[in-house]
Design an enzyme around this catalytic site. Structure first.
Site, PDB file in Angstrom:
ATOM      1  CG  LEU A   1       2.451  -1.153  -0.579  1.00 26.89           C
ATOM      2  CD1 LEU A   1       1.644   0.047  -1.041  1.00 26.89           C
ATOM      3  CD2 LEU A   1       2.004  -2.407  -1.316  1.00 26.89           C
ATOM      4  NE  ARG A   2      11.082   1.377   2.651  1.00 30.27           N
ATOM      5  CZ  ARG A   2      10.611   1.577   3.857  1.00 30.27           C
ATOM      6  NH1 ARG A   2      10.378   0.558   4.639  1.00 30.27           N
ATOM      7  NH2 ARG A   2      10.363   2.783   4.288  1.00 30.27           N
ATOM      8  N   GLY A   3       8.788  -3.660  -0.922  1.00 27.44           N
ATOM      9  CA  GLY A   3       9.250  -4.745  -1.783  1.00 27.44           C
ATOM     10  C   GLY A   3       8.762  -4.590  -3.209  1.00 27.44           C
TER      11      GLY A   3
END
Length: 356
Positions: free
Chosen positions: A294-296
């Protein structure tokens, strides 16, 4: 002491070692844009700058120093703890707060620390004085580069050539915000929250996916091909080398204006809102592109808000997301080991399809 010697001692760092002005850099807009967003919101997670030799990567990063604002720090703390943030205080400052001892607070410019390729683990992480610890029972700690970079910028030139072990150390510190040093059963931790900026030449090898994913943004730059721009860059460099102080004075107004814009954007950032519909669309794009983790999603939201703050707006627009999306996601796309990182067209097309 003679007047001339005294005058020389009073010369500031920038005057004794002049830095090329950030606003004088010609072209390379993607790189400058990425650096500005990270100054506005350090939680974006840094930027990886990849490009050809001699394209001004190191010059741009070092020029960023002039634009960095001042922060409040505890004067006698080697880790530059924030006196208003208990969660990121060092043990030394936390103990003083618990004992209700007064804190001496001063203003300090955000620092940029260079991490050389030949640095040892002790130089990066710091060392514990075992003799003093064993004989006197005192945890005497010699701070390293990660301590100096706390609440600042850690710059690694040629990061793709960095030793794998040091890369892992940087990853751990960047992910947790803390650096832990353990020697002979003695353990000591200190805050280490920094903006990680790396630069490199893709011809010398790509980074491991685990390291690439830690960088919030990925900027690609190339050699300027337009002859007039190349001539302008050569003339700018020649002018700076011939009379650096006079050259800097020519750009003083632009530097001051940009620094004030960045400071206002940092203070204004918490007011910026992003509509829930846009948040959903960002996550739809990340899912469509099959991006791991979910970093993006998180970085794209933060970068879009930083852009809105920079332009003195309180609401994120679809155009903001289109501008920052490729920088946030293209280095996170799954790819064949022999392929290069996407130029951003694939990400841009996905955003345009869903946002429209």
């Amino acid at each position: 002491m003679c007047k001339i010697c005294k005058k020389n001692l009073e010369i500031s760092d920038h005057e004794s070692r002049p830095i090329f002005p950030f606003t004088a850099i010609v072209g390379q807009e993607e790189m400058k844009f990425s650096l500005i967003l990270n100054v506005i919101d350090p939680k974006i997670g840094g930027v990886m700058i990849m490009g050809d030799r001699g394209t001004g990567k190191s010059t741009a990063v070092r020029a960023l120093v002039d634009l960095l604002p001042e922060i409040s720090v505890v004067a006698d703390d080697p880790f530059y703890s924030d006196p208003n943030d208990p969660e990121s205080m060092s043990d030394y400052v936390r103990e003083k707060v618990q004992k209700n001892e007064p804190l001496i607070i001063k203003k300090k410019k955000i620092a940029m620390v260079d991490l050389p390729l030949g640095a040892t683990e002790d130089r990066v992480c710091g060392t514990i004085d075992l003799e003093k610890a064993l004989t006197e029972g005192i945890k005497a700690f010699e701070p390293g580069l990660l301590a100096q970079a706390n609440r600042g910028i850690l710059y690694v030139d040629e990061v793709n050539l960095l030793d794998d072990h040091l890369v892992d150390v940087l990853l751990d510190a960047a992910a947790s915000g803390w650096n832990t040093v353990e020697r002979e059963g003695i353990s000591l931790s200190h805050p280490s929250r920094f903006i990680l900026i790396g630069s490199g030449n893709p011809e010398e090898g790509e980074l491991r996916p685990q390291l690439l994913d830690r960088f919030g943004l990925h900027a690609q730059i190339g050699t300027v091909q337009e002859a007039p721009l190349r001539v302008q860059i050569v003339e700018q460099r020649a002018g700076f080398d011939q009379a650096p102080l006079l050259f800097r004075q020519k750009y003083q107004n632009q530097q001051t204006q940009l620094a004030q814009l960045l400071l206002a954007a940092r203070e204004h950032l918490h007011k910026v809102q992003i509509d829930s519909k846009l948040r959903i669309q960002i996550s739809q794009v990340c899912a469509t592109l099959n991006i791991d983790g979910l970093r993006g999603d998180i970085v794209t939201n933060r970068a879009a808000k930083a852009l809105a703050a920079f332009e003195s707006r309180t609401q994120v627009t679809p155009q903001d997301i289109l501008r920052v999306g490729p920088l946030c996601l293209r280095h996170r796309l799954r790819k064949d080991p022999l392929e290069t990182i996407d130029s951003g067209e694939k990400v841009r097309a996905a955003f345009e399809k869903i946002l429209n």
